[in-house]
Design a protein around this motif. Structure first.
Motif, PDB file in Angstrom:
ATOM      1  N   ILE A  18       0.837  -1.202   0.000  1.00 39.03           N
ATOM      2  CA  ILE A  18       0.000   0.000   0.000  1.00 39.03           C
ATOM      3  C   ILE A  18       0.872   1.252   0.000  1.00 39.03           C
ATOM      4  N   VAL A  19       1.934   1.232   0.789  1.00 34.46           N
ATOM      5  CA  VAL A  19       2.848   2.376   0.837  1.00 34.46           C
ATOM      6  C   VAL A  19       3.488   2.611  -0.530  1.00 34.46           C
ATOM      7  N   LEU A  20       3.935   1.546  -1.178  1.00 31.23           N
ATOM      8  CA  LEU A  20       4.561   1.680  -2.494  1.00 31.23           C
ATOM      9  C   LEU A  20       3.574   2.237  -3.522  1.00 31.23           C
ATOM     10  N   VAL A  21       2.350   1.747  -3.476  1.00 28.27           N
ATOM     11  CA  VAL A  21       1.326   2.262  -4.391  1.00 28.27           C
ATOM     12  C   VAL A  21       1.106   3.755  -4.138  1.00 28.27           C
ATOM     13  N   ALA A  22       0.972   4.122  -2.858  1.00 23.45           N
ATOM     14  CA  ALA A  22       0.689   5.518  -2.509  1.00 23.45           C
ATOM     15  C   ALA A  22       1.827   6.452  -2.912  1.00 23.45           C
ATOM     16  N   LEU A  23       3.056   5.974  -2.865  1.00 22.79           N
ATOM     17  CA  LEU A  23       4.202   6.808  -3.239  1.00 22.79           C
ATOM     18  C   LEU A  23       4.123   7.290  -4.688  1.00 22.79           C
TER      19      LEU A  23
END
Length: 395
Positions: A18-23
């Motif tokens: 999720i963090v990678l997507v949000a970045l």
């Protein structure tokens, strides 16, 4: 014991995904401002036209938000996010070859559509997956969005300085979205169980005054974010700063947004009444904008810090307050999609209006004053968010 460890590992990997997507939800916009002068030397653009590079993707995000949940219902949440990451990767990577303003604007709009699909799906996903700690995980998600902006604002000018190519400075972020795509594709089992609310639930928001209040509040707050993202670096370049230093100022601001985005929801999580936190954030924004006008070169690091802390906390808190109104993840996701859809349409106008002001008055200062006044108006809106009255608005 082994099963518990497996579950924990799955949660950790999913959270990282999720963090990678949000970045990847802001570099397509945040990379432009710090190197805008280099772009304008190669591609003739007025400030009004350059504002389209931020305005149109934000408007596309608003419009696509209303169909994003429909896409997720049709193909599933996992495939919807895969599709969005593919779109973002293509839009960003194509910038290596752009040679006209129209093509650059097209890539911006395309990226905005991809971004919208993620943002339509992710709040409901997080509320369903992390129900006991929604504020904390929403804070992590939104903070990661702003973290992507900080990376792009700080490193795109560096890429330009090293390579001499603004195209590479814009397109290099396709590598980050490709990485997120690969990692997210491994999460199908973990990510495919959320049921998105139906369209009839979403349509009710158009006739609900509280939904409109939440959407307008989100939109006005995000206007500060989009305008700063588009014009803070060019403003400092006009004040005599180099592109690299102006980009670092924007990077500092977005770093403060990341810090506030993590800390503010954690602080606000101690109480269901978020009003005191919202008031503090809005005062920080007002002081920050006033400082940019009154003393841009003195205490030049203070004003971006105050703005970053205020905007960085307000962004997740606007969504958290919206989702506080409804317990059901499905219905809360529908409300979040409506709030973001209308909100981004409002926020998308901010860079354009500021660009027009700059062309007409040869200064961004009136834009900063206008945003300070808007933030003062938002202070009055905050007092409507009494959690004891939420249930009366959504049955």
């Amino acid at each position: 014991m082994e099963q518990t460890q497996t579950v924990r590992a799955t949660v950790v990997v999913l959270t990282v995904s999720i963090v990678l997507v949000a970045l990847n939800l802001r570099p397509s916009m945040a990379a432009i401002g710090p190197i805008l002068s280099a772009i304008r030397q190669d591609v003739p653009l007025t400030f009004s036209m350059a504002s389209l590079l931020t305005m149109l993707p934000v408007m596309a995000m608003g419009l696509a938000m209303f169909v994003g949940i429909g896409v997720a219902k049709a193909i599933g949440e996992h495939r919807a996010i895969v599709l969005s990451l593919v779109i973002i990767t293509l839009a960003t990577g194509t910038r290596l070859f752009v040679d006209t303003g129209a093509t650059l604007v097209f890539t911006a709009v395309l990226a905005g559509i991809g971004i919208a699909i993620v943002q339509a799906v992710m709040p409901a996903f997080i509320k369903a997956r992390y129900a006991p700690n929604v504020s904390l995980y929403m804070g992590l998600y939104v903070t990661s969005i702003m973290g992507g902006a900080a990376l792009a604002a700080s490193f795109s000018p560096l890429v330009l300085e090293i390579t001499g190519s603004w195209r590479l400075g814009l397109s290099i972020w396709a590598g980050l979205s490709a990485l997120a795509l690969v990692v997210w594709m491994t999460q199908k089992t973990s990510a495919d169980s959320v049921v998105i609310g139906n369209s009839s639930q979403r349509e009710k928001h158009f006739s609900n005054s509280r939904s409109w209040l939440l959407a307008i509040f989100f939109g006005l707050g995000t206007s500060s974010y989009t305008c700063v993202l588009a014009w803070l670096a060019p403003y400092y370049v006009e004040k005599g700063w180099t592109e690299q230093h102006a980009g670092l100022i924007l990077g500092l601001l977005t770093t403060m947004e990341v810090i506030s985005g993590l800390a503010t929801p954690a602080i606000a999580n101690k109480s269901h009444d978020r009003r005191k936190v919202l008031v503090v954030l809005l005062f920080l924004i007002i002081i920050g904008f006033a400082g940019l006008v009154v003393s841009p070169n003195k205490l030049s690091l203070l004003w971006p810090c105050l703005l970053g802390l205020g905007i960085g906390g307000l962004f997740p808190m606007s969504l958290i307050v919206s989702m506080d109104h409804i317990d059901s993840p499905m219905r809360a996701g529908g409300l979040a999609a409506f709030v973001q859809g209308i909100g981004y349409l409002i926020a998308g106008l901010s860079p354009l209006l500021a660009g027009i002001v700059r062309d007409q008055m040869s200064s961004f200062e009136w834009a900063w004053w206008s945003l300070a006044i808007i933030s003062a108006v938002m202070l009055l809106m905050v007092f409507q968010f009494n959690p004891r009255h939420y249930s009366r608005h959504y049955i």
